[in-house]
Design a protein around this motif. Structure first.
Motif: not given
Length: 309
Positions: A58-62, A117-131
């Motif tokens: 997702p990060m590189y898609f954005f 959207a990229m900020g949200y992606d980083r949030y999910v990656a760091i704060c909820d990595p398992l999901r």
């Protein structure tokens, strides 16, 4: 009926950098070099994220969507600006000006919300990595990208028809492209309503993404500080550094340009700010994400290695 009281204006001429006199050739060389580097960098990012399966995340898609948007964004503005540095007093029709402004507003807004959207992606990656892969599914990524573009189109539809329904008396735009305020200043009538629309749209496009990104990074920093190892914290911060760098420059320039009081405006300051967010910032994205990002550098090395072997 009111429009009949005015001489109909059919085209505009950009004042651009005419005050720089003979230095315009130097500006042409500098801006052309930056433009070529920007196009090259964005094309490399789009190509490498498409070809290398390690970057199918997702990060590189954005990032590839941002590179695509920035490429079209610069195509709308820079070639015309370069032409005006060589061939002075080139006219642009009202329809051409409206088209340029429509694409400018659409893509500038799209870029703002893609960064969100990229900020949200980083949030999910760091704060909820398992999901992470569940939350940032292909459907969610597509929705965020379409939402960004759709918001841009709505803002352009609000802006441009209202602007070009005005009667114009002046023909010389004190700028190098059809930006909102320089064109609005040429109107023969009171533009208070248009100024309110512009300020409302600008505030929404800038402040809403800034607020969402700020919340994301407050939560991200809170999660990073809970990581026990220094190496883990460093790695987590590193994944956000490129995005945060681009966000600070992008929104810093946009806020100064579009949210400052009219009393603080001047042609020279506005030109300098416009050069920053139309030429410098689009170059910053590929440079920051290429030079500061280990995964992109590794992908480039693999691509070069395949071509030379």
């Amino acid at each position: 009926m009111q429009r009949k009281n005015f001489t109909e204006v059919t085209e505009f001429i950009f004042l651009g950098f005419s005050s720089f006199g003979r230095h315009q050739i130097t500006l042409f060389v500098v801006f052309l070099s930056i433009y070529i580097l920007t196009l090259t960098g964005n094309v490399i990012i789009m190509t490498i994220t498409l070809m290398d399966h390690h970057l199918h995340t997702p990060m590189y898609f954005f990032l590839s969507m941002l590179a695509s948007s920035e490429t079209v964004y610069t195509l709308v503005i820079v070639p015309r600006m370069l032409s005006s540095l060589i061939f002075h007093n080139l006219p642009i029709s009202l329809a051409g000006c409206a088209t340029q402004m429509f694409f400018f507003v659409t893509l500038a807004t799209n870029n703002c919300f893609l960064l969100t959207a990229m900020g949200y992606d980083r949030y999910v990656a760091i704060c909820d990595p398992l999901r992470y892969m569940v939350v940032m599914s292909k459907g969610m990524c597509a929705w965020l990208v379409c939402g960004s573009l759709g918001t841009g189109l709505v803002m352009a539809v609000l802006h441009v028809p209202a602007m070009f329904s005005l009667p114009f008396c002046g023909t010389v735009v004190e700028h190098f492209f059809c930006d909102i305020y320089p064109v609005m200043k040429l109107s023969c009538v009171d533009t208070t309503l248009n100024e309110i629309i512009n300020y409302g749209v600008s505030s929404f496009v800038i402040l809403v993404p800034i607020g969402l990104i700020f919340i994301s990074y407050v939560l991200i920093i809170s999660s990073i500080l809970k990581i026990a190892s220094a190496e883990g914290r460093k790695k987590a911060f590193a994944t956000c550094a490129s995005h945060l760098t681009v966000v600070i420059v992008h929104y810093g320039c946009a806020s100064i340009a579009y949210l400052k009081p009219k009393s603080e405006s001047s042609v020279e300051k506005d030109l300098l700010l416009s050069v920053t967010y139309t030429i410098i910032t689009p170059l910053l994205n590929p440079v920051v994400y290429s030079l500061r990002n280990k995964e992109v550098k590794d992908a480039l090395c693999r691509a070069v290695g395949r071509n030379t072997s």
